[in-house]
Design an enzyme around this catalytic site. Sequence first.
Site, PDB file in Angstrom:
ATOM      1  N   THR A 144     -27.642  54.125   7.124  1.00  0.00           N
ATOM      2  CA  THR A 144     -28.897  54.848   7.326  1.00  0.00           C
ATOM      3  C   THR A 144     -29.211  55.646   6.052  1.00  0.00           C
ATOM      4  O   THR A 144     -29.202  56.879   6.070  1.00  0.00           O
ATOM      5  CB  THR A 144     -28.779  55.815   8.527  1.00  0.00           C
ATOM      6  N   THR A 147     -31.059  57.207   2.532  1.00  0.00           N
ATOM      7  CA  THR A 147     -32.327  57.896   2.304  1.00  0.00           C
ATOM      8  C   THR A 147     -33.384  56.855   1.950  1.00  0.00           C
ATOM      9  O   THR A 147     -33.111  55.914   1.192  1.00  0.00           O
ATOM     10  CB  THR A 147     -32.159  58.896   1.137  1.00  0.00           C
ATOM     11  N   CYS A 167     -23.066  60.609   2.386  1.00  0.00           N
ATOM     12  CA  CYS A 167     -23.670  61.304   3.536  1.00  0.00           C
ATOM     13  C   CYS A 167     -24.181  62.723   3.308  1.00  0.00           C
ATOM     14  O   CYS A 167     -25.241  63.063   3.837  1.00  0.00           O
ATOM     15  CB  CYS A 167     -22.691  61.279   4.693  1.00  0.00           C
ATOM     16  N   PHE A 169     -23.359  72.148   7.163  1.00  0.00           N
ATOM     17  CA  PHE A 169     -22.479  73.322   7.022  1.00  0.00           C
ATOM     18  C   PHE A 169     -21.364  73.054   6.013  1.00  0.00           C
ATOM     19  O   PHE A 169     -21.034  73.910   5.195  1.00  0.00           O
ATOM     20  CB  PHE A 169     -21.868  73.686   8.387  1.00  0.00           C
ATOM     21  N   ARG A 188     -20.368  55.949  -3.703  1.00  0.00           N
ATOM     22  CA  ARG A 188     -21.763  56.295  -3.430  1.00  0.00           C
ATOM     23  C   ARG A 188     -22.020  57.774  -3.754  1.00  0.00           C
ATOM     24  O   ARG A 188     -21.294  58.640  -3.318  1.00  0.00           O
ATOM     25  CB  ARG A 188     -22.113  55.955  -1.976  1.00  0.00           C
TER      26      ARG A 188
HETATM   27  P1  NAD Z   1     -21.752  50.944   5.141  1.00  0.00           P
HETATM   28  O1  NAD Z   1     -22.900  50.658   4.269  1.00  0.00           O
HETATM   29  O2  NAD Z   1     -20.376  50.982   4.577  1.00  0.00           O
HETATM   30  O3  NAD Z   1     -21.709  49.863   6.335  1.00  0.00           O
HETATM   31  C1  NAD Z   1     -22.829  49.461   7.058  1.00  0.00           C
HETATM   32  C2  NAD Z   1     -22.714  47.967   7.341  1.00  0.00           C
HETATM   33  O4  NAD Z   1     -23.748  47.592   8.252  1.00  0.00           O
HETATM   34  C3  NAD Z   1     -22.913  47.075   6.107  1.00  0.00           C
HETATM   35  O5  NAD Z   1     -21.743  46.285   5.920  1.00  0.00           O
HETATM   36  C4  NAD Z   1     -24.145  46.227   6.437  1.00  0.00           C
HETATM   37  O6  NAD Z   1     -24.048  44.900   5.958  1.00  0.00           O
HETATM   38  C5  NAD Z   1     -24.134  46.255   7.944  1.00  0.00           C
HETATM   39  N1  NAD Z   1     -25.436  45.988   8.562  1.00  0.00           N
HETATM   40  C6  NAD Z   1     -26.623  46.617   8.315  1.00  0.00           C
HETATM   41  N2  NAD Z   1     -27.584  46.114   9.112  1.00  0.00           N
HETATM   42  C7  NAD Z   1     -27.020  45.149   9.875  1.00  0.00           C
HETATM   43  C8  NAD Z   1     -27.495  44.287  10.890  1.00  0.00           C
HETATM   44  N3  NAD Z   1     -28.762  44.332  11.310  1.00  0.00           N
HETATM   45  N4  NAD Z   1     -26.626  43.410  11.441  1.00  0.00           N
HETATM   46  C9  NAD Z   1     -25.338  43.357  11.050  1.00  0.00           C
HETATM   47  N5  NAD Z   1     -24.819  44.163  10.091  1.00  0.00           N
HETATM   48  C10 NAD Z   1     -25.640  45.067   9.517  1.00  0.00           C
HETATM   49  O7  NAD Z   1     -22.093  52.311   5.882  1.00  0.00           O
HETATM   50  P2  NAD Z   1     -21.045  53.393   6.459  1.00  0.00           P
HETATM   51  O8  NAD Z   1     -20.532  54.251   5.369  1.00  0.00           O
HETATM   52  O9  NAD Z   1     -20.084  52.701   7.360  1.00  0.00           O
HETATM   53  O10 NAD Z   1     -22.034  54.309   7.323  1.00  0.00           O
HETATM   54  C11 NAD Z   1     -22.585  53.838   8.532  1.00  0.00           C
HETATM   55  C12 NAD Z   1     -23.194  55.025   9.268  1.00  0.00           C
HETATM   56  O11 NAD Z   1     -22.163  55.966   9.597  1.00  0.00           O
HETATM   57  C13 NAD Z   1     -24.232  55.805   8.451  1.00  0.00           C
HETATM   58  O12 NAD Z   1     -25.237  56.252   9.331  1.00  0.00           O
HETATM   59  C14 NAD Z   1     -23.443  57.004   7.936  1.00  0.00           C
HETATM   60  O13 NAD Z   1     -24.266  58.129   7.726  1.00  0.00           O
HETATM   61  C15 NAD Z   1     -22.484  57.261   9.077  1.00  0.00           C
HETATM   62  N6  NAD Z   1     -21.228  57.920   8.692  1.00  0.00           N
HETATM   63  C16 NAD Z   1     -20.565  57.529   7.561  1.00  0.00           C
HETATM   64  C17 NAD Z   1     -19.331  58.120   7.242  1.00  0.00           C
HETATM   65  C18 NAD Z   1     -18.567  57.705   6.028  1.00  0.00           C
HETATM   66  O14 NAD Z   1     -17.539  58.313   5.766  1.00  0.00           O
HETATM   67  N7  NAD Z   1     -18.982  56.692   5.282  1.00  0.00           N
HETATM   68  C19 NAD Z   1     -18.787  59.095   8.107  1.00  0.00           C
HETATM   69  C20 NAD Z   1     -19.497  59.453   9.247  1.00  0.00           C
HETATM   70  C21 NAD Z   1     -20.710  58.856   9.541  1.00  0.00           C
HETATM   71  C1  UGA Z   2     -17.974  64.119   4.999  1.00  0.00           C
HETATM   72  C2  UGA Z   2     -17.508  65.008   6.153  1.00  0.00           C
HETATM   73  O1  UGA Z   2     -16.364  65.748   5.730  1.00  0.00           O
HETATM   74  C3  UGA Z   2     -17.161  64.173   7.373  1.00  0.00           C
HETATM   75  O2  UGA Z   2     -16.818  65.019   8.468  1.00  0.00           O
HETATM   76  C4  UGA Z   2     -18.358  63.309   7.748  1.00  0.00           C
HETATM   77  O3  UGA Z   2     -18.040  62.478   8.845  1.00  0.00           O
HETATM   78  C5  UGA Z   2     -18.761  62.453   6.565  1.00  0.00           C
HETATM   79  O4  UGA Z   2     -19.065  63.321   5.429  1.00  0.00           O
HETATM   80  C6  UGA Z   2     -19.986  61.642   6.795  1.00  0.00           C
HETATM   81  O5  UGA Z   2     -20.780  61.958   7.652  1.00  0.00           O
HETATM   82  O6  UGA Z   2     -20.113  60.699   6.032  1.00  0.00           O
HETATM   83  P1  UGA Z   2     -16.779  62.594   3.176  1.00  0.00           P
HETATM   84  O7  UGA Z   2     -18.107  62.643   2.511  1.00  0.00           O
HETATM   85  O8  UGA Z   2     -16.141  61.282   3.398  1.00  0.00           O
HETATM   86  O9  UGA Z   2     -16.880  63.283   4.625  1.00  0.00           O
HETATM   87  O10 UGA Z   2     -15.736  63.469   2.369  1.00  0.00           O
HETATM   88  P2  UGA Z   2     -15.541  65.059   2.183  1.00  0.00           P
HETATM   89  O11 UGA Z   2     -14.099  65.335   2.206  1.00  0.00           O
HETATM   90  O12 UGA Z   2     -16.385  65.833   3.121  1.00  0.00           O
HETATM   91  O13 UGA Z   2     -16.049  65.290   0.693  1.00  0.00           O
HETATM   92  C7  UGA Z   2     -17.412  65.187   0.353  1.00  0.00           C
HETATM   93  C8  UGA Z   2     -17.609  65.606  -1.092  1.00  0.00           C
HETATM   94  O14 UGA Z   2     -17.445  67.022  -1.229  1.00  0.00           O
HETATM   95  C9  UGA Z   2     -16.609  64.971  -2.053  1.00  0.00           C
HETATM   96  O15 UGA Z   2     -17.247  64.632  -3.255  1.00  0.00           O
HETATM   97  C10 UGA Z   2     -15.598  66.068  -2.269  1.00  0.00           C
HETATM   98  O16 UGA Z   2     -14.932  65.953  -3.495  1.00  0.00           O
HETATM   99  C11 UGA Z   2     -16.505  67.291  -2.246  1.00  0.00           C
HETATM  100  N1  UGA Z   2     -15.783  68.534  -1.891  1.00  0.00           N
HETATM  101  C12 UGA Z   2     -15.227  68.675  -0.661  1.00  0.00           C
HETATM  102  C13 UGA Z   2     -15.711  69.548  -2.824  1.00  0.00           C
HETATM  103  O17 UGA Z   2     -16.233  69.433  -3.944  1.00  0.00           O
HETATM  104  N2  UGA Z   2     -15.039  70.702  -2.489  1.00  0.00           N
HETATM  105  C14 UGA Z   2     -14.466  70.883  -1.270  1.00  0.00           C
HETATM  106  O18 UGA Z   2     -13.877  71.960  -1.027  1.00  0.00           O
HETATM  107  C15 UGA Z   2     -14.559  69.831  -0.340  1.00  0.00           C
END
Ligand code: NAD
Ligand code: UGA
Length: 463
Positions: free
Chosen positions: A93, A95, A277, A227, A347
């Site tokens: 999802t 931007t 994210c 937060f 990313r």
């Molecule tokens: P990602 O880009 O790694 O994975 C998404 C996958 O979905 C891709 O492999 C893509 O090919 C697939 N996809 C998209 N549309 C599709 C469709 N119509 N049919 C089948 N496959 C499809 O993304 P991600 O990092 O796993 O993030 C997914 C969601 O989870 C986002 O909303 C993100 O904000 C949220 N999220 C991510 C993290 C994280 O640490 N990356 C943590 C918490 C929440």
């Molecule tokens: C973050 C949140 O921590 C997760 O809870 C959430 O699920 C996720 O985003 C998401 O929604 O994608 P993530 O981005 O994987 O997880 O990693 P973080 O540990 O939160 O670090 C994020 C960024 O902040 C990194 O670049 C890290 O180096 C930086 N960071 C973190 C700092 O610069 N200082 C800190 O004290 C902590």
Amino acid sequence: MSIRTICCIGAGYVGGPTMSVIAQKNPSIKVIVVDMNQARIDAWNNEDLSMLPIYEPGLAEVVNEARNRNLFFSTDVDGAINEAEMIFISVNTPTKTYGAGKGMAADLQYVELCARQIAKVSKSDKIVVEKSTLPVKTAEAIKDILENTSTGVKFDILSNPEFLAEGTAIKDLETPDRVLIGGDQTETGLKAIAALVNIYTAWVPEDQIITTNLWSSELSKLTANAFLAQRVSSINALTELCESTGANIDDVAKAIGTDSRIGPKFLKASVGFGGSCFQKDILNLVYICKSLGLNQAADYWEQVVIMNNHQRNRFAHQIVKSLHGTVAAKKIGFLGWAFKKDTNDTRESAAIYVANHLLEDGANIHVYDPKVSEAKIKADLSYLWELNGVTDARIAQKLAQVFVHTDAQDALKDSHAIAILTEWDEFKSYDWNNIYENMYKPAFVFDGRNILDSMLLLSLIHI
Ligand code: NAD
Ligand code: UGA
């Protein structure tokens, strides 16, 4: 409703690890993770576990245990939707880069496509779970699509946002602080919530599973990320003040973090937060507030992102300034490219933006990251430039200034300066005396992660 088969659409950083752990902990439930990206699915199915598409400590072991037992990776999206009683939507999802809300709102096209595909294919009732991070009220849109395009099938929508952090995903999934499940507070909605609670109670204590209505759950996810990012921007906002006054930012963080009301986590000053994210989710929150005319709330949260951009730019400026106002044709060694340690995800990594700045100033960037490939590093830069309308010829020119090494010492040897962009543990144990000996003098180290002992650095080199 008893769940025998789960489908997860999206085999990315969330879908892959999350479903692997659900399958590991629920051996009697069949879990099918589907994606339209054939290469990604092939990588998940690779017998060589070092070739999984995602690097996460502990992930390979979980996949090894569950894969082909009750965990399956496939590109047959329709087949998996049909077979499952519960479908997780775990697609990206990002931007929006076009149209209304460009640069701020979440791009929900992939989520909408999933809803339409579920509606089209489903022949039996389903519970549809939002695992992706979504703007508050998205469930209404999903419901609208499902109810208006399906043929007599009943859907219940749940919100089950994921809180794992990359680099610690398996630990976070195995021992989560909490699991959040939102759903309609109706008889069928509560039954759907109970079905999902039942899956998590296989390993999560019930009192750590929070259930709410849909909107509270959706909004809590954006709020949690806002937060966390706000804490990083808050501590980063004090780094300049520390530099001007002689205070030490790590000491300040320790001093305030011991106050139990503040707590010690997320107070590590850095070159700026990255990852897919934080920025996207805050911009989304800002967009929602603006759309509702809540301008003060929007401005408040936007400042977190503005501060982060400032921190990245400031770091790059400091390098140029310290190197006598120019980095043209100078070798700058980059330690790290991933947005944090223990992941191969790049990313929104600060490294991309710092490199962009220095390349524009004519530097030669020599990168070493233990988990990020040359192709990925070059693709990250090219993507940024393409978004900014840079011509192909200029992109080729700039890429010729980027060198990627598989040995850190090659990236650092004969450099004018070193920039530490990721806090990989191995960087701390390098022989810094030797590295210093092999650099041009005066030698500079810019520790964007505050991981090196500052006394050691002071005795060696300019920082
Ligand atoms: P990602 O880009 O790694 O994975 C998404 C996958 O979905 C891709 O492999 C893509 O090919 C697939 N996809 C998209 N549309 C599709 C469709 N119509 N049919 C089948 N496959 C499809 O993304 P991600 O990092 O796993 O993030 C997914 C969601 O989870 C986002 O909303 C993100 O904000 C949220 N999220 C991510 C993290 C994280 O640490 N990356 C943590 C918490 C929440
Ligand atoms: C973050 C949140 O921590 C997760 O809870 C959430 O699920 C996720 O985003 C998401 O929604 O994608 P993530 O981005 O994987 O997880 O990693 P973080 O540990 O939160 O670090 C994020 C960024 O902040 C990194 O670049 C890290 O180096 C930086 N960071 C973190 C700092 O610069 N200082 C800190 O004290 C902590």
